[in-house]
Design an enzyme around this catalytic site. Structure first.
Site, short mmCIF file in Angstrom:
data_model
loop_
_atom_site.label_atom_id
_atom_site.label_comp_id
_atom_site.label_asym_id
_atom_site.label_seq_id
_atom_site.Cartn_x
_atom_site.Cartn_y
_atom_site.Cartn_z
N ARG A 73 6.32 -4.35 2.23
CA ARG A 73 5.82 -5.55 2.91
C ARG A 73 5.97 -6.74 1.97
NH1 ARG A 73 0.56 -2.78 2.49
NH2 ARG A 73 -0.55 -3.69 0.74
N GLY A 94 13.34 -4.16 -0.48
CA GLY A 94 12.28 -4.76 -1.27
C GLY A 94 11.44 -5.77 -0.49
N HIS A 95 10.36 -6.23 -1.12
CA HIS A 95 9.46 -7.18 -0.47
C HIS A 95 10.15 -8.52 -0.23
CE1 HIS A 95 8.72 -7.70 -4.87
NE2 HIS A 95 8.82 -8.97 -4.55
N ASN A 96 9.77 -9.16 0.88
CA ASN A 96 10.25 -10.49 1.28
C ASN A 96 11.71 -10.50 1.72
OD1 ASN A 96 7.70 -11.50 0.34
ND2 ASN A 96 8.57 -11.62 -1.71
N SER A 114 13.22 -10.43 -1.95
CA SER A 114 13.51 -11.81 -1.55
C SER A 114 14.98 -12.09 -1.27
CB SER A 114 12.98 -12.79 -2.61
OG SER A 114 11.59 -12.60 -2.78
#
Length: 178
Positions: A73, A94-96, A114
């Site tokens: 998340r 991965g996150h973002n 990201s």
């Protein structure tokens, strides 16, 4: 949405912040190296702090996630996987990260935090994509590539570091002749 066995959605991403500069040496003046007492009696000088990962994971219609794929998340924006995207087994998102619609991502690929992938991106197996990169619409990344720079729309790249496919093929021929 199809989720195969072992899929994990919404875990904390690997979000850590250094709390201070690491110590110059793990040894104290009273504990010389190798005596088994390194750091004894001394408070930890450095330990990473966890950054909150409080955003969501959003899966579009007709998304498929293969076995043992993980989707972290977000921390500052939602992690999003667009409509019709198919992700093979053992992929790390991965996150973002935002992944557009109609993408195909093969097994054992890692997409660091990201990153933004456009629509219809094709990624071969065992690809690594470094953090904060943009992969343009309809880009193609060859298997076992290491992506460390942005990839333009409609580009085909391969190798490590990933370069335009024609250049990568020339490099491979020259290397084989050495």
């Amino acid at each position: 949405v199809v989720l195969w066995p072992g899929v994990r959605i919404g875990q904390d991403g690997f979000g850590f912040i250094p709390s201070a500069a690491p110590p110059a040496s793990p040894h104290t003046a009273s504990s010389p190296p190798g005596d088994g007492k390194e750091g004894a009696g001394k408070e930890r000088e450095w330990e990473p702090e966890r950054k909150e990962q409080g955003r969501r994971v959003v899966l579009g219609d007709a998304v498929e996630l293969g076995a043992n794929t993980t989707v972290d998340r977000g921390s500052w924006r939602d992690t999003v996987i667009g409509r019709g995207t198919k992700i093979d087994n053992q992929v790390q998102v991965g996150h973002n990260v935002t992944i557009g619609s109609g993408c195909l991502i093969c097994a054992q690929t890692g997409i660091a935090g990201s990153c933004s992938l456009g629509d219809r991106v094709l990624i071969g197996g065992q690809v690594g994509i470094a953090q904060h990169l943009t992969i343009g619409n309809s880009a193609r990344i060859a298997a076992k590539s290491g992506v460390v720079r942005h990839v333009p729309e409609n580009a085909s790249v391969g190798g490590y570091p990933a370069v335009p496919a024609a250049r990568w093929h020339r490099q491979t021929v020259v290397l084989a002749a050495l």
